[in-house]
Scaffold this active site. Structure first.
Site, PDB file in Angstrom:
ATOM      1  N   PRO A  26       0.895  -1.346  -0.072  1.00 45.59           N
ATOM      2  CA  PRO A  26      -0.079  -0.009   0.016  1.00 45.59           C
ATOM      3  C   PRO A  26       0.780   1.315  -0.078  1.00 45.59           C
ATOM      4  O   PRO A  26       1.738   1.401   0.829  1.00 45.59           O
ATOM      5  CB  PRO A  26      -0.898   0.067   1.346  1.00 45.59           C
ATOM      6  CG  PRO A  26      -0.189  -1.400   2.213  1.00 45.59           C
ATOM      7  CD  PRO A  26       0.584  -2.228   1.134  1.00 45.59           C
ATOM      8  N   ASN A  27       0.442   2.155  -0.717  1.00 48.72           N
ATOM      9  CA  ASN A  27       0.944   3.447  -0.918  1.00 48.72           C
ATOM     10  C   ASN A  27       2.248   3.628  -1.901  1.00 48.72           C
ATOM     11  O   ASN A  27       2.762   4.892  -1.928  1.00 48.72           O
ATOM     12  CB  ASN A  27       0.800   4.264   0.472  1.00 48.72           C
ATOM     13  CG  ASN A  27      -0.554   4.312   0.949  1.00 48.72           C
ATOM     14  OD1 ASN A  27      -1.482   4.684   0.275  1.00 48.72           O
ATOM     15  ND2 ASN A  27      -0.628   4.018   2.136  1.00 48.72           N
TER      16      ASN A  27
ATOM     17  N   GLU B 149      12.512  -9.185   2.212  1.00 50.60           N
ATOM     18  CA  GLU B 149      11.738  -8.036   2.757  1.00 50.60           C
ATOM     19  C   GLU B 149      12.336  -6.894   2.520  1.00 50.60           C
ATOM     20  O   GLU B 149      13.668  -6.847   2.902  1.00 50.60           O
ATOM     21  CB  GLU B 149      11.451  -8.257   4.242  1.00 50.60           C
ATOM     22  CG  GLU B 149      10.442  -7.169   4.898  1.00 50.60           C
ATOM     23  CD  GLU B 149      10.427  -7.277   6.168  1.00 50.60           C
ATOM     24  OE1 GLU B 149      10.224  -8.344   6.741  1.00 50.60           O
ATOM     25  OE2 GLU B 149       9.691  -6.302   6.726  1.00 50.60           O
TER      26      GLU B 149
ATOM     27  N   TYR C 204      11.573   8.502   1.270  1.00 50.03           N
ATOM     28  CA  TYR C 204      11.462   7.682   0.502  1.00 50.03           C
ATOM     29  C   TYR C 204      12.119   8.037  -0.757  1.00 50.03           C
ATOM     30  O   TYR C 204      12.257   6.882  -1.682  1.00 50.03           O
ATOM     31  CB  TYR C 204      10.071   7.195   0.122  1.00 50.03           C
ATOM     32  CG  TYR C 204       9.107   7.054   1.310  1.00 50.03           C
ATOM     33  CD1 TYR C 204       9.557   5.735   1.862  1.00 50.03           C
ATOM     34  CD2 TYR C 204       8.111   7.672   1.779  1.00 50.03           C
ATOM     35  CE1 TYR C 204       8.676   5.275   2.940  1.00 50.03           C
ATOM     36  CE2 TYR C 204       7.439   7.183   2.804  1.00 50.03           C
ATOM     37  CZ  TYR C 204       7.669   6.010   3.426  1.00 50.03           C
ATOM     38  OH  TYR C 204       6.960   5.670   4.554  1.00 50.03           O
TER      39      TYR C 204
ATOM     40  N   HIS D   6      12.654  -2.740   2.878  1.00 51.94           N
ATOM     41  CA  HIS D   6      11.934  -1.269   3.252  1.00 51.94           C
ATOM     42  C   HIS D   6      12.926  -0.278   2.889  1.00 51.94           C
ATOM     43  O   HIS D   6      14.274  -0.201   3.027  1.00 51.94           O
ATOM     44  CB  HIS D   6      11.750  -1.253   4.780  1.00 51.94           C
ATOM     45  CG  HIS D   6      10.811  -2.101   5.215  1.00 51.94           C
ATOM     46  ND1 HIS D   6       9.650  -2.094   4.758  1.00 51.94           N
ATOM     47  CD2 HIS D   6      10.897  -3.486   5.993  1.00 51.94           C
ATOM     48  CE1 HIS D   6       9.003  -3.246   5.248  1.00 51.94           C
ATOM     49  NE2 HIS D   6       9.876  -3.949   6.058  1.00 51.94           N
TER      50      HIS D   6
ATOM     51  N   ARG E  76       5.991  12.449  -3.351  1.00 47.79           N
ATOM     52  CA  ARG E  76       5.890  13.083  -1.916  1.00 47.79           C
ATOM     53  C   ARG E  76       6.957  12.430  -1.073  1.00 47.79           C
ATOM     54  O   ARG E  76       7.498  11.266  -1.423  1.00 47.79           O
ATOM     55  CB  ARG E  76       4.834  13.194  -1.292  1.00 47.79           C
ATOM     56  CG  ARG E  76       3.659  14.028  -2.001  1.00 47.79           C
ATOM     57  CD  ARG E  76       2.153  13.700  -1.761  1.00 47.79           C
ATOM     58  NE  ARG E  76       2.117  13.399  -0.134  1.00 47.79           N
ATOM     59  CZ  ARG E  76       1.170  12.429   0.262  1.00 47.79           C
ATOM     60  NH1 ARG E  76       0.624  11.695  -1.005  1.00 47.79           N
ATOM     61  NH2 ARG E  76       1.051  12.003   1.215  1.00 47.79           N
TER      62      ARG E  76
ATOM     63  N   ALA F  56       2.796  -0.751   4.921  1.00 41.80           N
ATOM     64  CA  ALA F  56       2.335  -0.571   6.358  1.00 41.80           C
ATOM     65  C   ALA F  56       1.739  -2.045   6.788  1.00 41.80           C
ATOM     66  O   ALA F  56       1.622  -2.685   7.740  1.00 41.80           O
ATOM     67  CB  ALA F  56       1.176   0.347   6.306  1.00 41.80           C
TER      68      ALA F  56
ATOM     69  N   ASN G  50       7.849  -5.548  -0.725  1.00 45.98           N
ATOM     70  CA  ASN G  50       7.905  -4.438   0.271  1.00 45.98           C
ATOM     71  C   ASN G  50       6.271  -4.441   0.515  1.00 45.98           C
ATOM     72  O   ASN G  50       5.544  -3.855  -0.066  1.00 45.98           O
ATOM     73  CB  ASN G  50       8.597  -3.096  -0.062  1.00 45.98           C
ATOM     74  CG  ASN G  50       8.372  -1.814   0.927  1.00 45.98           C
ATOM     75  OD1 ASN G  50       7.696  -2.093   1.848  1.00 45.98           O
ATOM     76  ND2 ASN G  50       8.878  -0.687   0.553  1.00 45.98           N
TER      77      ASN G  50
ATOM     78  N   ARG H 212      12.223   4.891  13.130  1.00 47.10           N
ATOM     79  CA  ARG H 212      11.131   5.602  12.921  1.00 47.10           C
ATOM     80  C   ARG H 212      10.345   5.264  14.165  1.00 47.10           C
ATOM     81  O   ARG H 212      10.734   4.680  15.182  1.00 47.10           O
ATOM     82  CB  ARG H 212      10.465   5.194  11.564  1.00 47.10           C
ATOM     83  CG  ARG H 212      11.315   5.777  10.270  1.00 47.10           C
ATOM     84  CD  ARG H 212      10.635   5.507   9.084  1.00 47.10           C
ATOM     85  NE  ARG H 212       9.408   6.278   8.878  1.00 47.10           N
ATOM     86  CZ  ARG H 212       8.761   6.155   7.751  1.00 47.10           C
ATOM     87  NH1 ARG H 212       8.912   5.096   7.039  1.00 47.10           N
ATOM     88  NH2 ARG H 212       7.540   7.048   7.939  1.00 47.10           N
TER      89      ARG H 212
HETATM   90  O1  CA2 Z   1      10.253   2.166   4.215  1.00 49.60           O
HETATM   91  C1  CA2 Z   1       9.358   1.419   3.463  1.00 49.60           C
HETATM   92  O2  CA2 Z   1       9.596   0.904   2.506  1.00 49.60           O
HETATM   93  C2  CA2 Z   1       8.072   1.043   4.189  1.00 49.60           C
HETATM   94  O3  CA2 Z   1       7.499  -0.288   3.788  1.00 49.60           O
HETATM   95  C3  CA2 Z   1       6.860   2.108   3.572  1.00 49.60           C
HETATM   96  C4  CA2 Z   1       5.459   2.274   4.092  1.00 49.60           C
HETATM   97  C5  CA2 Z   1       5.548   2.198   5.731  1.00 49.60           C
HETATM   98  O4  CA2 Z   1       4.295   2.139   6.056  1.00 49.60           O
HETATM   99  C6  CA2 Z   1       6.633   1.226   6.310  1.00 49.60           C
HETATM  100  O5  CA2 Z   1       6.391   1.337   7.642  1.00 49.60           O
HETATM  101  C7  CA2 Z   1       7.924   1.354   5.763  1.00 49.60           C
HETATM  102  C8  CA2 Z   1       4.772   3.264   3.585  1.00 49.60           C
HETATM  103  C9  CA2 Z   1       4.953   3.444   2.048  1.00 49.60           C
HETATM  104  C10 CA2 Z   1       4.395   4.782   1.683  1.00 49.60           C
HETATM  105  O6  CA2 Z   1       4.936   5.232   0.535  1.00 49.60           O
HETATM  106  C11 CA2 Z   1       5.019   6.732   0.183  1.00 49.60           C
HETATM  107  C12 CA2 Z   1       5.778   7.166  -0.635  1.00 49.60           C
HETATM  108  C13 CA2 Z   1       5.717   8.507  -1.135  1.00 49.60           C
HETATM  109  C14 CA2 Z   1       4.718   9.339  -0.322  1.00 49.60           C
HETATM  110  C15 CA2 Z   1       4.005   8.841   0.454  1.00 49.60           C
HETATM  111  C16 CA2 Z   1       4.197   7.446   0.902  1.00 49.60           C
END
Ligand code: CA2
Length: 159
Positions: free
Chosen positions: A13-14, A101, A26, A103, A21, A80, A77, A110
């Protein structure tokens, strides 16, 4: 015709928001760019990758469950869902495919709720905090692992 062992690269997700952003967390690469780089590296490693992204837990579970017979390993990946999904963990454990896995951010630096991964115990390993190149590191690690366990395990699902 050359047949290549196939790796499933899954984003949860996301992660479709990559590059739009939060570059401080990221990075600046888009998901399409990350996937292009994974495809290019896979070619160098003698592998093929298929890249998919979903915001839906059940879809990720279905893709993992259907992977045997088509793929020899998974780079995941789970976003969340990493911190919440017993279903994704059970799917990985159930299929038994070597899974790495990834991240992008250092989840251990964090919020506390990101420190626990339900998925890590059933994965071959975890790459975390090294930015989007982490996907390429995961592919290299998977390629080395598959080479080490030998050709019998990589025969079958090929491109
Ligand atoms: O660090 C990672 O790759 C995460 O898997 C990213 C997830 C987060 O919930 C994990 O704790 C760690 C969130 C991905 C959201 O990605 C975005 C990218 C750009 C802007 C907003 C969100």
């Amino acid at each position: 015709m050359t047949v290549l062992p196939r790796i499933l690269v899954l984003n949860g997700p996301n992660l479709q928001l990559l590059g739009t952003r939060k570059p401080d967390i990221y990075g600046t690469r888009s998901l399409a760019d990350v996937e292009d780089r994974a495809r290019a590296l896979a070619g160098e490693l003698g592998l093929a990758v298929e890249c998919r992204q979903s915001n839906h837990e059940g879809e990720l579970v279905d893709w993992i469950g259907d992977a045997p017979g088509s793929f020899v390993g998974i780079v995941l990946n789970a976003g969340a869902y990493t911190h919440t999904s017993v279903a994704i963990r059970d799917a990985i454990e159930g299929v038994g495919l070597p899974t790495i896995e990834v991240h992008i951010s250092n989840v251990y630096a964090r919020e506390e709720f990101r420190h626990r991964s339900l998925i890590a115990p059933v994965c071959l390993g975890q790459i975390c905090g090294l930015g989007t190149p982490g996907y390429e590191l995961a592919l290299r690690a998977l390629a080395a692992y598959l080479k080490q366990i030998g050709p019998a395990q990589t025969e079958g699902p090929t491109e």
